[in-house]
Structure formats: C-alpha cells, structure tokens
Design an enzyme around this catalytic site. Structure first.
Site, short mmCIF file in Angstrom:
data_model
loop_
_atom_site.label_atom_id
_atom_site.label_comp_id
_atom_site.label_asym_id
_atom_site.label_seq_id
_atom_site.Cartn_x
_atom_site.Cartn_y
_atom_site.Cartn_z
N HIS A 86 34.43 16.60 -36.89
CA HIS A 86 34.31 17.80 -36.04
C HIS A 86 35.55 18.25 -35.34
CE1 HIS A 86 30.00 15.49 -35.41
NE2 HIS A 86 30.13 16.29 -36.32
N GLY A 116 30.13 2.72 -31.46
CA GLY A 116 29.68 3.54 -30.40
C GLY A 116 29.20 4.97 -30.93
N THR A 117 28.03 5.05 -31.82
CA THR A 117 27.43 6.35 -31.93
C THR A 117 25.99 6.05 -32.23
OG1 THR A 117 27.14 7.92 -33.89
CG2 THR A 117 27.93 5.84 -34.65
N CYS A 122 47.16 38.73 -29.85
CA CYS A 122 46.28 40.14 -30.20
C CYS A 122 45.13 40.11 -29.13
CB CYS A 122 45.57 39.85 -31.44
SG CYS A 122 44.25 38.58 -31.36
N CYS A 152 42.62 36.96 -34.81
CA CYS A 152 43.69 36.76 -35.72
C CYS A 152 43.86 35.47 -36.39
CB CYS A 152 44.86 37.46 -35.17
SG CYS A 152 45.67 36.15 -34.00
N ASN A 189 34.88 11.82 -33.22
CA ASN A 189 35.36 12.31 -31.92
C ASN A 189 36.28 13.42 -31.89
OD1 ASN A 189 33.63 10.64 -30.87
ND2 ASN A 189 35.28 8.97 -30.36
P1 NAD Z 1 26.45 10.03 -28.53
O1 NAD Z 1 27.04 10.73 -27.09
O2 NAD Z 1 25.18 10.55 -29.04
O3 NAD Z 1 25.95 8.50 -28.19
C1 NAD Z 1 27.19 7.54 -27.55
C2 NAD Z 1 26.77 6.28 -28.22
O4 NAD Z 1 27.99 5.45 -27.78
C3 NAD Z 1 25.33 5.62 -27.86
O5 NAD Z 1 24.91 5.06 -28.90
C4 NAD Z 1 25.87 4.61 -26.67
O6 NAD Z 1 24.86 3.60 -26.64
C5 NAD Z 1 27.34 4.27 -27.23
N1 NAD Z 1 28.21 3.72 -26.33
C6 NAD Z 1 28.18 3.97 -24.82
N2 NAD Z 1 29.14 3.10 -24.18
C7 NAD Z 1 29.79 2.48 -25.32
C8 NAD Z 1 30.85 1.64 -25.11
N3 NAD Z 1 31.49 1.44 -23.98
N4 NAD Z 1 31.26 1.32 -26.53
C9 NAD Z 1 30.62 1.37 -27.56
N5 NAD Z 1 29.63 2.04 -27.61
C10 NAD Z 1 29.12 2.73 -26.31
O7 NAD Z 1 27.72 9.92 -29.39
P2 NAD Z 1 27.94 10.27 -31.12
O8 NAD Z 1 26.77 9.63 -31.71
O9 NAD Z 1 29.16 10.05 -31.36
O10 NAD Z 1 27.38 11.75 -31.15
C11 NAD Z 1 27.95 12.96 -30.24
C12 NAD Z 1 28.87 13.81 -30.69
O11 NAD Z 1 29.66 14.36 -29.59
C13 NAD Z 1 29.78 13.47 -31.50
O12 NAD Z 1 29.67 14.22 -32.83
C14 NAD Z 1 31.24 13.92 -30.99
O13 NAD Z 1 31.84 14.93 -31.71
C15 NAD Z 1 30.78 14.53 -29.83
N6 NAD Z 1 31.55 13.69 -28.52
C16 NAD Z 1 32.86 13.32 -28.74
C17 NAD Z 1 33.36 12.76 -27.57
C18 NAD Z 1 35.02 12.27 -27.77
O14 NAD Z 1 35.68 13.08 -28.40
N7 NAD Z 1 35.20 11.21 -27.01
C19 NAD Z 1 32.83 12.55 -26.52
C20 NAD Z 1 31.48 13.17 -26.35
C21 NAD Z 1 30.83 13.77 -27.35
#
Ligand code: NAD
Length: 257
Positions: A119, A188-189, A151, A130, A102
């Site tokens: 990330h 959550g990924t 700049c 710059c 995130n």
């Molecule tokens: P993703 O958006 O691909 O998938 C989200 C995941 O979270 C899914 O598996 C979903 O089932 C799960 N999810 C949804 N609600 C949830 C909850 N309440 N609790 C737990 N899990 C839940 O996410 P990703 O795999 O992290 O990949 C997306 C990329 O996008 C990352 O690399 C990140 O850098 C970026 N991103 C970051 C943010 C942030 O910083 N909050 C937000 C969106 C995307």
C-alpha cells in the site's frame, strides 16, 4: 503455547523460502494504532478521508485527519522487537521476503531490506499536478493541504487510498512470494483489506504452511492457518527469535524430532 512456538520455529528453520506478511498489528507496540479492532482508528475517524474520491473533492478536510493520523503518530514511532526479529531473520537467511500492508516504514527502519509495500509508504508525498515527489520531512504541514513548491499543486500521501489500484511491483512480488513459500508468517492483520488479503490464501493454495500471530482470531485463523500463535506480535516474535537464533536451542533439544 510453548509447543506451538517450538513447532513454528522448527518449520521456520527447515523452510527453504519464508515470507512474512504483515499488517497494522505489528506496529501497535510501536505506538501506532490499527484501523480496526480495539483502539482502532476507525472508532475515532471517518474512514472516507482515505477514499480517493472523497480526498479529491475535499483535500483540506481529508488532510486535517490524515495529518493527525499519519504525520503526528508515525513520526515518533520506532521499530519494535517484532520488526527487529524479522530483520534479523532476513539477515540470517531465514526470511526471503517481507510483504507489508503497512505504510509506516518501520520494517526498513528495523533493517529489513527485502520489503515490498503493498500500500505504499507515508514518508513520500506526490504532487497531483506535476507528479513531483517529496519526502514528508521536507514539507511543512502548517498549511493544509500542503502544496507543491514547483507548481502549487496539491500533495497527496503516496500510499494507496481506497479506490486506487495497487502498484505493480509489490503486487507481482507478493504473488511470486505466495508461489515460492514453504512457510507464510502472517502477523497482525484482520485479513479484511482486498486485494492484499488474497495473498496468504494463494500461498496456502500453493502448499505453504501458514503460521499466524495475532492476539485475536482473524478471517484467516479458521480458514487457512495451520499454527495460530495467539498473542502480541512483540511478545510472540521475541520468543520465536530466542529459539530461532540460539544455537543451544535446536530441534533435538526441543524434543521435537
Ligand atoms: P487492521 O487495522 O484491520 O487490524 C489490525 C489487526 O492487528 C487485528 O487483527 C488485531 O487483532 C491485530 N493486532 C492488534 N494488536 C496487535 C499486536 N500487538 N500484535 C499483533 N497483532 C495485533 O489492520 P490490517 O489488516 O493491516 O488492515 C488495515 C490497513 O490499514 C492496512 O492495509 C494498512 O495499510 C493500513 N494501516 C497501516 C498502519 C501502519 O502502517 N502501521 C496502521 C493502520 C492501518
């Protein structure tokens, strides 16, 4: 489910080194939508705005969407119970490291100190000319794309766009965590984003037990997950915290040993 929580807590208590590996899902209950899955941002926006070549060709066009996603949503978001539980685990010596995909800064705002951002972080902006860095709060977004005060160069959010490489420090810290961990806690990924998605796979190969929290199965669930805790990050981590931090709910009373 309670049995699985009890088993997860038992493993977390006994682990010599635990790593949390988090994705967009941990911040959904803080009001930040994920990219994929239900309510995901890619249902509404074109993901190419985060492709570095696309951004360089049309910074104003990309910035229009980037501002709406990252600087309108993110500013009001606060850490939720899942971020706070991880921070407390770190403070109590139950969590060695947090590796996050995130870019929302919520782990740090919750109090976690050992955080490696695979990330980058949306709070920082970088001048493409710059290389001066700014904190997003000191920049006006009235004019898009925002430009450098020194700049006049175009500012880019200092997070990793598609087509850019991962910064060395978090990459090395993530590989090291994979090799050190007894328990790897994935929250959550989807496991779709390369190369971050390889880190839990490496941890499994090094012998870590994989605990996963997600309302939906991910690419990891069938392949490497040992304990799948199906549910929202906030709800599951609250239950884990209640057992983990309570001296009265130890392993023996849970009847696990
Ligand atoms: P993703 O958006 O691909 O998938 C989200 C995941 O979270 C899914 O598996 C979903 O089932 C799960 N999810 C949804 N609600 C949830 C909850 N309440 N609790 C737990 N899990 C839940 O996410 P990703 O795999 O992290 O990949 C997306 C990329 O996008 C990352 O690399 C990140 O850098 C970026 N991103 C970051 C943010 C942030 O910083 N909050 C937000 C969106 C995307």
């Amino acid at each position: 489910m309670d049995d699985k929580i009890i088993e997860a807590v038992r493993l977390l208590k006994r682990s010599r080194f635990t790593t949390a590996f988090t994705g967009a899902g941990i911040s959904v209950e803080s009001g930040i939508p994920p990219f994929r899955g239900s309510g995901g941002l890619w249902g509404k926006y074109d993901p190419r705005v985060l492709d570095i070549q696309y951004f360089l060709a049309d910074p104003a066009g990309s910035w229009g969407v980037i501002k709406e996603i990252f600087y309108d949503f993110f500013d009001t978001a606060r850490p939720n119970i899942a971020h706070l539980t991880l921070a407390r685990m770190e403070q109590e010596g139950l969590l060695g490291r947090t590796i996050t995909q995130n870019i929302d800064n919520l782990h740090q705002e919750a109090g976690s100190q050992i955080v490696f951002e695979f990330h980058g972080n949306s709070k920082n902006l970088l001048c493409l000319h710059c290389h001066r860095r700014y904190v997003a709060g000191e920049i006006s977004f009235d004019h898009i794309p925002p430009t450098c005060r020194e700049c006049g160069g175009i500012l880019k959010p200092d997070f990793v766009f598609f087509g850019e490489s991962i910064p060395q420090l978090p990459m090395a810290a993530a590989y090291e965590a994979a090799s050190l961990s007894d328990v790897f806690l994935i929250i959550g990924t989807t496991g779709e984003v390369m190369p971050a998605n390889q880190i839990p796979v490496m941890a499994k190969e090094y012998g870590a037990t994989i605990i996963e929290v997600n309302p939906e199965p991910s690419l990891y669930t069938k392949k490497i997950t040992d304990i799948f805790l199906k549910g929202k990050a906030g709800e599951i981590m609250e239950k884990i915290g209640a057992r983990l931090f309570s001296p009265s709910l130890d392993d023996d009373q849970d009847g696990v040993d």
